[in-house]
Design a protein around this motif. Sequence first.
Motif, PDB file in Angstrom:
ATOM      1  N   SER A  46      75.594  25.620  37.596  1.00  0.00           N
ATOM      2  CA  SER A  46      74.221  25.746  37.132  1.00  0.00           C
ATOM      3  C   SER A  46      73.993  26.997  36.288  1.00  0.00           C
ATOM      4  CB  SER A  46      73.279  25.764  38.346  1.00  0.00           C
ATOM      5  OG  SER A  46      71.960  26.071  37.961  1.00  0.00           O
ATOM      6  N   ASP A  47      73.066  26.874  35.346  1.00  0.00           N
ATOM      7  CA  ASP A  47      72.652  28.026  34.535  1.00  0.00           C
ATOM      8  C   ASP A  47      71.769  28.994  35.317  1.00  0.00           C
ATOM      9  OD1 ASP A  47      73.934  27.564  32.125  1.00  0.00           O
ATOM     10  OD2 ASP A  47      72.332  26.288  31.348  1.00  0.00           O
ATOM     11  N   ASP A  52      67.487  25.730  47.077  1.00  0.00           N
ATOM     12  CA  ASP A  52      67.630  24.538  47.919  1.00  0.00           C
ATOM     13  C   ASP A  52      66.308  23.830  48.164  1.00  0.00           C
ATOM     14  OD1 ASP A  52      66.494  26.187  49.909  1.00  0.00           O
ATOM     15  OD2 ASP A  52      68.476  26.827  50.554  1.00  0.00           O
ATOM     16  N   SER A  53      65.180  24.532  47.991  1.00  0.00           N
ATOM     17  CA  SER A  53      63.888  23.856  48.165  1.00  0.00           C
ATOM     18  C   SER A  53      63.674  22.796  47.094  1.00  0.00           C
ATOM     19  CB  SER A  53      62.746  24.880  48.118  1.00  0.00           C
ATOM     20  OG  SER A  53      62.605  25.428  46.822  1.00  0.00           O
ATOM     21  N   GLN A  54      64.373  22.918  45.967  1.00  0.00           N
ATOM     22  CA  GLN A  54      64.308  21.888  44.931  1.00  0.00           C
ATOM     23  C   GLN A  54      65.434  20.870  45.088  1.00  0.00           C
ATOM     24  OE1 GLN A  54      64.331  24.803  41.576  1.00  0.00           O
ATOM     25  NE2 GLN A  54      62.565  23.650  40.841  1.00  0.00           N
ATOM     26  N   MET A  55      66.564  21.337  45.574  1.00  0.00           N
ATOM     27  CA  MET A  55      67.734  20.466  45.655  1.00  0.00           C
ATOM     28  C   MET A  55      67.633  19.451  46.788  1.00  0.00           C
ATOM     29  SD  MET A  55      70.481  20.204  43.789  1.00  0.00           S
ATOM     30  CE  MET A  55      70.575  21.849  43.070  1.00  0.00           C
ATOM     31  N   LEU A  56      67.084  19.859  47.930  1.00  0.00           N
ATOM     32  CA  LEU A  56      67.086  18.982  49.101  1.00  0.00           C
ATOM     33  C   LEU A  56      66.222  17.732  48.953  1.00  0.00           C
ATOM     34  CD1 LEU A  56      67.154  21.724  51.856  1.00  0.00           C
ATOM     35  CD2 LEU A  56      68.999  20.181  51.214  1.00  0.00           C
ATOM     36  N   PRO A  57      65.007  17.842  48.374  1.00  0.00           N
ATOM     37  CA  PRO A  57      64.227  16.605  48.196  1.00  0.00           C
ATOM     38  C   PRO A  57      64.934  15.574  47.326  1.00  0.00           C
ATOM     39  CG  PRO A  57      62.824  18.534  47.956  1.00  0.00           C
ATOM     40  CD  PRO A  57      64.230  19.038  48.005  1.00  0.00           C
ATOM     41  N   SER A 168      72.440   9.231  37.882  1.00  0.00           N
ATOM     42  CA  SER A 168      71.100   8.659  38.001  1.00  0.00           C
ATOM     43  C   SER A 168      70.128   9.634  38.668  1.00  0.00           C
ATOM     44  CB  SER A 168      71.151   7.356  38.804  1.00  0.00           C
ATOM     45  OG  SER A 168      71.386   7.598  40.185  1.00  0.00           O
ATOM     46  N   CYS A 169      70.663  10.725  39.230  1.00  0.00           N
ATOM     47  CA  CYS A 169      69.811  11.732  39.878  1.00  0.00           C
ATOM     48  C   CYS A 169      69.475  12.892  38.952  1.00  0.00           C
ATOM     49  CB  CYS A 169      70.515  12.295  41.121  1.00  0.00           C
ATOM     50  SG  CYS A 169      70.819  11.097  42.434  1.00  0.00           S
ATOM     51  N   VAL A 170      70.001  12.894  37.738  1.00  0.00           N
ATOM     52  CA  VAL A 170      69.772  14.009  36.822  1.00  0.00           C
ATOM     53  C   VAL A 170      68.843  13.580  35.695  1.00  0.00           C
ATOM     54  CG1 VAL A 170      72.057  14.964  37.353  1.00  0.00           C
ATOM     55  CG2 VAL A 170      71.759  13.512  35.337  1.00  0.00           C
ATOM     56  N   LYS A 171      68.360  14.569  34.950  1.00  0.00           N
ATOM     57  CA  LYS A 171      67.488  14.307  33.800  1.00  0.00           C
ATOM     58  C   LYS A 171      67.979  15.104  32.603  1.00  0.00           C
ATOM     59  CE  LYS A 171      63.323  13.448  36.564  1.00  0.00           C
ATOM     60  NZ  LYS A 171      61.923  13.871  36.830  1.00  0.00           N
ATOM     61  N   ARG A 172      67.642  14.595  31.438  1.00  0.00           N
ATOM     62  CA  ARG A 172      67.954  15.341  30.225  1.00  0.00           C
ATOM     63  C   ARG A 172      67.134  16.621  30.189  1.00  0.00           C
ATOM     64  NH1 ARG A 172      68.647  11.645  24.868  1.00  0.00           N
ATOM     65  NH2 ARG A 172      68.046  13.660  23.943  1.00  0.00           N
ATOM     66  N   THR A 173      67.783  17.706  29.844  1.00  0.00           N
ATOM     67  CA  THR A 173      67.088  18.993  29.808  1.00  0.00           C
ATOM     68  C   THR A 173      66.134  19.073  28.619  1.00  0.00           C
ATOM     69  OG1 THR A 173      68.987  20.045  30.862  1.00  0.00           O
ATOM     70  CG2 THR A 173      67.412  21.499  29.783  1.00  0.00           C
ATOM     71  N   ASP A 174      66.529  18.502  27.472  1.00  0.00           N
ATOM     72  CA  ASP A 174      65.685  18.610  26.280  1.00  0.00           C
ATOM     73  C   ASP A 174      64.441  17.745  26.366  1.00  0.00           C
ATOM     74  OD1 ASP A 174      67.083  16.239  26.144  1.00  0.00           O
ATOM     75  OD2 ASP A 174      67.495  16.363  23.993  1.00  0.00           O
ATOM     76  N   ASP A 175      64.565  16.558  26.989  1.00  0.00           N
ATOM     77  CA  ASP A 175      63.424  15.647  27.127  1.00  0.00           C
ATOM     78  C   ASP A 175      63.668  14.753  28.329  1.00  0.00           C
ATOM     79  OD1 ASP A 175      61.369  13.828  26.972  1.00  0.00           O
ATOM     80  OD2 ASP A 175      61.529  13.529  24.801  1.00  0.00           O
ATOM     81  N   PRO A 176      63.098  15.098  29.502  1.00  0.00           N
ATOM     82  CA  PRO A 176      63.349  14.323  30.719  1.00  0.00           C
ATOM     83  C   PRO A 176      62.926  12.860  30.631  1.00  0.00           C
ATOM     84  CG  PRO A 176      62.373  16.457  31.242  1.00  0.00           C
ATOM     85  CD  PRO A 176      62.280  16.299  29.763  1.00  0.00           C
ATOM     86  N   SER A 177      62.073  12.528  29.660  1.00  0.00           N
ATOM     87  CA  SER A 177      61.612  11.140  29.553  1.00  0.00           C
ATOM     88  C   SER A 177      62.654  10.234  28.890  1.00  0.00           C
ATOM     89  CB  SER A 177      60.313  11.077  28.760  1.00  0.00           C
ATOM     90  OG  SER A 177      60.516  11.458  27.403  1.00  0.00           O
ATOM     91  N   ALA A 412      67.840  18.509  39.699  1.00  0.00           N
ATOM     92  CA  ALA A 412      66.723  19.109  40.444  1.00  0.00           C
ATOM     93  C   ALA A 412      66.250  20.394  39.762  1.00  0.00           C
ATOM     94  CB  ALA A 412      67.122  19.376  41.895  1.00  0.00           C
ATOM     95  N   ASP A 413      66.010  20.304  38.447  1.00  0.00           N
ATOM     96  CA  ASP A 413      65.522  21.428  37.632  1.00  0.00           C
ATOM     97  C   ASP A 413      66.526  22.578  37.541  1.00  0.00           C
ATOM     98  OD1 ASP A 413      63.125  20.148  37.001  1.00  0.00           O
ATOM     99  OD2 ASP A 413      62.160  20.868  38.831  1.00  0.00           O
TER     100      ASP A 413
END
Length: 477
Positions: A46-47, A52-57, A168-177, A412-413
Amino acid sequence: MGSKHLAVKVEKAEIGEDEEEEPVSPTGKYFNSSALSVCILAVFESDVPIDDSQMLPLLDTLFLPINPRFSSIMIKDERGVQQWRRVKVNLADHVKVPVFPAGLSPLVYDELVHDYMSKVGTERLPESRPLWELHMFKYPTSHGEGTVMFKLHHALGDGYSLLSALFSCVKRTDDPSLPLTFPGNSTAAKTGGGGGGGGGTGLVSLVMNTVRDFVWGLAKSTFLGDGVNPIRSGMEGIEFKPVEMSFATFSLDDIRQVKARIGGTVNDIICGIIFAGIQLYMQSVGDGSKSAQATALVLLNTRFIHNYKNPKEMAKPDAEFPWGNRFGFLHVSVPTQDGPEKNDPLKIISKVKRLMNRKKSSLEVFLTAQLLETMRRFRGQEVAARYIHSTLKNTSLSISNLIGPKEKMSLADHPVRSLHFMVVGVPQSLVITMVSYMGKLKVTMGTEKGFIDAKLLTTCMEKAFERIYEAALEEKP
């Protein structure tokens, strides 16, 4: 140094009594048997520091619902048949946060993290709970400000299935949509000669290649194993010994440049680089006069698709591209570079192209699958598992290649700087895995600690690529 469990309270819905149990596939049984316990370590660097409060959910809302096997254990029913049975999942049992001394340098944390991963890799996952774990490292290494490692049992699925779940659990950093995109199938080979033209000739070639490859593979798996060489110690119980991980990173654009100059496929070029690096290493630590003989197991995704599918769709019973272990392996002799060939880096690429083109005209993978199924039916799953163990043990290395996203992703951000994976629990001194990400190909080498010089092997891989790249650019297009 130690680790702690997070106190996490997660209430899962009750599993209905009428919910059907899913039979464990034959391959799932092989990989979780007395002979084998094979896992995949998927590592995200990770950068930013790990929160963990973001990772666990993410585990509860995204990861667990992907596939029932993430919430299931393997049991035997009243008939003695192994099934996946749904259970309540207590995330506190699966999430671990190692504790290291504070205030150390990133290079020291590199060693601590890799030693921890090596130790975890040799331990069997408890069968009393679902076969996965998440390990979070809250320390800066030379590869990131924090590290997340998923340990996933191979019985859950193959690398394609498991990485499709994680992606499937990750999102694009530049545009999550927007969805992630992956390198397309630009690897079709353009070979000279008839390429299968002339039906009779093609059929004869298919039959001859199939018989030759299948018989040779059968011999390698049973009585004709590789001898001791610089990348194969031949020690018993090597799957329980510590593994040292080292890395080499190459530009996909540079690899495509080589392909454009000398032909073949991207995978041909990659295999050529790997084999050339291995031969350089063998010559460096051997007697220097000739190359040692070695056999590689090259793993193939038998779904014949190149991009990831929706893992929830893959889990459906009638899925076109089903979840699970859908792969085969090819026995490939590592080409040698003796005599004048040592001075021509492109010779090994030519050898790999010819070898892989011939392998494409062979049904070795499917006959081997039928052999395993026949063993399982008539002699039991443990016999089939021991045959796979022998196949791995008798060869010098295995090679597995997967694709990753072209865009930067966030878990998870947590923006992911790099990722890699490793297969652990196999009886080999060398396992090589590759995954692409953001235009780079990361080659991870899992080596028997104390036997293979991991730093020298990495240097040899980099030197092999440099020689091949420079020689290819000198070739006339």
